[in-house]
Motif scaffolding. Structure first.
Motif, PDB file in Angstrom:
ATOM      1  N   ASP A  37       8.433  11.741   6.480  1.00 30.41           N
ATOM      2  CA  ASP A  37       8.396  12.814   5.474  1.00 30.41           C
ATOM      3  C   ASP A  37       8.625  12.349   4.038  1.00 30.41           C
ATOM      4  OD1 ASP A  37       7.602  14.953   6.949  1.00 30.41           O
ATOM      5  OD2 ASP A  37       9.610  15.769   7.279  1.00 30.41           O
ATOM      6  N   TRP A  38       8.725  11.056   3.802  1.00 34.57           N
ATOM      7  CA  TRP A  38       8.908  10.533   2.445  1.00 34.57           C
ATOM      8  C   TRP A  38       7.817   9.545   2.051  1.00 34.57           C
ATOM      9  CZ3 TRP A  38      11.830  12.572  -1.159  1.00 34.57           C
ATOM     10  CH2 TRP A  38      12.953  13.314  -0.785  1.00 34.57           C
ATOM     11  N   THR A  39       7.639   8.500   2.861  1.00 34.20           N
ATOM     12  CA  THR A  39       6.783   7.372   2.488  1.00 34.20           C
ATOM     13  C   THR A  39       5.344   7.810   2.259  1.00 34.20           C
ATOM     14  OG1 THR A  39       8.157   6.061   3.974  1.00 34.20           O
ATOM     15  CG2 THR A  39       6.116   5.036   3.134  1.00 34.20           C
ATOM     16  N   ALA A  40       4.857   7.667   1.032  1.00 41.79           N
ATOM     17  CA  ALA A  40       3.468   7.989   0.719  1.00 41.79           C
ATOM     18  C   ALA A  40       2.665   6.696   0.649  1.00 41.79           C
ATOM     19  CB  ALA A  40       3.376   8.736  -0.611  1.00 41.79           C
ATOM     20  N   LEU A  74      -4.019  -1.582  -2.085  1.00 38.18           N
ATOM     21  CA  LEU A  74      -2.770  -1.819  -2.836  1.00 38.18           C
ATOM     22  C   LEU A  74      -2.574  -0.736  -3.883  1.00 38.18           C
ATOM     23  CD1 LEU A  74      -2.511  -5.575  -3.917  1.00 38.18           C
ATOM     24  CD2 LEU A  74      -1.161  -4.408  -2.147  1.00 38.18           C
ATOM     25  N   SER A  75      -1.307  -0.410  -4.149  1.00 39.55           N
ATOM     26  CA  SER A  75      -0.961   0.602  -5.135  1.00 39.55           C
ATOM     27  C   SER A  75       0.168   0.084  -6.026  1.00 39.55           C
ATOM     28  CB  SER A  75      -0.522   1.870  -4.405  1.00 39.55           C
ATOM     29  OG  SER A  75      -0.329   2.933  -5.306  1.00 39.55           O
ATOM     30  N   ALA A  76       0.162   0.499  -7.282  1.00 35.80           N
ATOM     31  CA  ALA A  76       1.221   0.093  -8.216  1.00 35.80           C
ATOM     32  C   ALA A  76       1.668   1.298  -9.030  1.00 35.80           C
ATOM     33  CB  ALA A  76       0.728  -1.020  -9.144  1.00 35.80           C
ATOM     34  N   GLN A  77       2.869   1.207  -9.598  1.00 39.89           N
ATOM     35  CA  GLN A  77       3.414   2.304 -10.417  1.00 39.89           C
ATOM     36  C   GLN A  77       4.416   1.741 -11.417  1.00 39.89           C
ATOM     37  OE1 GLN A  77       5.867   5.217  -8.338  1.00 39.89           O
ATOM     38  NE2 GLN A  77       5.451   6.770  -9.901  1.00 39.89           N
ATOM     39  N   PHE A  78       4.410   2.321 -12.608  1.00 37.34           N
ATOM     40  CA  PHE A  78       5.488   2.111 -13.582  1.00 37.34           C
ATOM     41  C   PHE A  78       5.918   3.487 -14.077  1.00 37.34           C
ATOM     42  CE2 PHE A  78       3.517  -2.043 -13.741  1.00 37.34           C
ATOM     43  CZ  PHE A  78       4.555  -2.929 -14.012  1.00 37.34           C
ATOM     44  N   GLU A  79       7.213   3.600 -14.418  1.00 39.56           N
ATOM     45  CA  GLU A  79       7.741   4.893 -14.883  1.00 39.56           C
ATOM     46  C   GLU A  79       8.709   4.699 -16.045  1.00 39.56           C
ATOM     47  OE1 GLU A  79      10.185   6.993 -11.997  1.00 39.56           O
ATOM     48  OE2 GLU A  79       9.983   8.873 -13.129  1.00 39.56           O
ATOM     49  N   HIS A  80       8.501   5.482 -17.087  1.00 41.00           N
ATOM     50  CA  HIS A  80       9.466   5.606 -18.172  1.00 41.00           C
ATOM     51  C   HIS A  80       9.890   7.069 -18.300  1.00 41.00           C
ATOM     52  CE1 HIS A  80       9.959   1.750 -20.045  1.00 41.00           C
ATOM     53  NE2 HIS A  80       8.728   1.627 -20.492  1.00 41.00           N
ATOM     54  N   SER A  81      11.140   7.263 -18.749  1.00 45.48           N
ATOM     55  CA  SER A  81      11.603   8.572 -19.206  1.00 45.48           C
ATOM     56  C   SER A  81      11.510   8.562 -20.733  1.00 45.48           C
ATOM     57  CB  SER A  81      13.064   8.801 -18.802  1.00 45.48           C
ATOM     58  OG  SER A  81      13.227   8.828 -17.402  1.00 45.48           O
ATOM     59  N   HIS A 109       0.826  -1.218   0.000  1.00 47.11           N
ATOM     60  CA  HIS A 109       0.000   0.000   0.000  1.00 47.11           C
ATOM     61  C   HIS A 109       0.856   1.262   0.000  1.00 47.11           C
ATOM     62  CE1 HIS A 109       0.985  -0.006   4.207  1.00 47.11           C
ATOM     63  NE2 HIS A 109       0.304   1.099   4.431  1.00 47.11           N
ATOM     64  N   VAL A 110       2.178   1.125  -0.092  1.00 45.48           N
ATOM     65  CA  VAL A 110       3.025   2.310  -0.262  1.00 45.48           C
ATOM     66  C   VAL A 110       2.932   2.739  -1.724  1.00 45.48           C
ATOM     67  CG1 VAL A 110       5.337   3.284  -0.066  1.00 45.48           C
ATOM     68  CG2 VAL A 110       4.546   1.595   1.620  1.00 45.48           C
TER      69      VAL A 110
END
Ligand code: MF3
Ligand code: CO
Ligand code: CO
Length: 268
Positions: free
Chosen positions: A228-231, A238-245, A84-85
């Motif tokens: 102060d960081w962990t969102a 549950l949470s998911a993320q993908f990242e492209h530049s 869940h982060v």
């Protein structure tokens, strides 16, 4: 940091030169290679700080720099966000258990260029609901990249992501966004993962930015923990993320952070 070449649009978005794409490819490739390699280490019983230690030494072996160590006081070579982060999870003594899902986000600097990418991993067996969440998040990112072309707008990217995610009855996080990058880590514009077609700045050839949608199984709201960081998701879903530049070319997106091993998802 100063970034003298190219020009800025009226929205403050840098238009890079054709030669700059090579620098971004080198940085993006290294970040993607590291994410390819770290997948072999993800399994139940491993700590997130062990994964981060591998990443930190791998960046050094490549003769590159971590963009996150020392960034606003952050002290690690990666963000590792479990279950869940939502993002910005801090590597630590937390031990992964069977069925945990995690995002590993790495940003490296190669010859002054920033490569920023993240993917989802699973420790052990992937639960069915998590699999759906991860697949939808991955597909949302790729639909976002397909909306990248000169003449489209940033709102077109956000709309492509949001409309798909919400049709799957999942939610798009509003509290964090993608960003311009290049010879800097975070630059204009804010790349929203929601929006209306035709709104926002127009895309132009030579823009470099990330697309990094965070998708929740429950509600979109997040909160940041006392470190102060962990969102995290407020509803603990549950949470998911993908990242492209990516860079904008004459007719689409040039993805700098493609997996050389073809392991963006599934990760192995
Ligand atoms: N890589 C993250 C991003 O996608 C930023 C991490 S900043 C840190 O923009 F300090 F938390 F590492
Ligand atoms: Co980013
Ligand atoms: Co990132």
């Amino acid at each position: 940091m100063d970034d003298p070449r190219g020009r800025l649009t009226k929205d403050g978005i840098r238009i890079h030169e054709a030669a700059d794409f090579a620098g971004m490819h080198a940085a993006g490739r290294l970040a993607a290679e590291i994410l390819d390699e770290v997948g072999a280490l993800v399994e139940p019983g491993v700590t997130t700080e062990a994964l981060d230690a591998y990443i930190e030494q791998r960046v050094a072996v490549a003769g590159a720099k971590s963009a996150t160590i020392g960034y606003r006081g952050y002290q690690h070579a990666s963000c590792i966000s479990v279950n869940h982060v939502v993002c910005h999870g801090i590597p630590g003594p937390k031990v992964l258990k069977d069925g945990d899902i995690l995002n590993i986000d790495v940003t490296v600097i190669v010859d002054g260029w920033y490569g920023d990418t993240s993917r989802m991993y699973v420790a052990g067996a992937l639960p069915r609901k998590a699999e759906r969440l991860i697949q939808v998040t991955h597909d949302a990112l790729m639909l976002g990249t397909e909306a990248v072309r000169p003449g489209n707008t940033f709102g077109d990217i956000g709309h492509a992501i949001q409309s798909y995610v919400e049709a799957q009855r999942m939610s798009v996080v509003r509290d964090f966004c993608g960003h311009g990058l290049g010879r800097v880590f975070h630059a204009p514009p804010n790349v929203l993962h929601y929006g209306r077609p035709g709104t926002g700045p127009k895309l132009e050839e030579g823009m470099f930015f990330t697309i990094e949608p965070m998708v929740n199984l429950g509600r979109p709201e997040t909160k940041v923990l006392a470190d102060d960081w962990t969102a995290v998701t407020r509803d603990k879903s549950l949470s998911a993320q993908f990242e492209h530049s990516v860079g904008v070319t004459a007719d689409g997106a040039d993805i700098f952070t493609l997996s050389p091993a073809g392991r963006f998802w599934p990760t192995r």
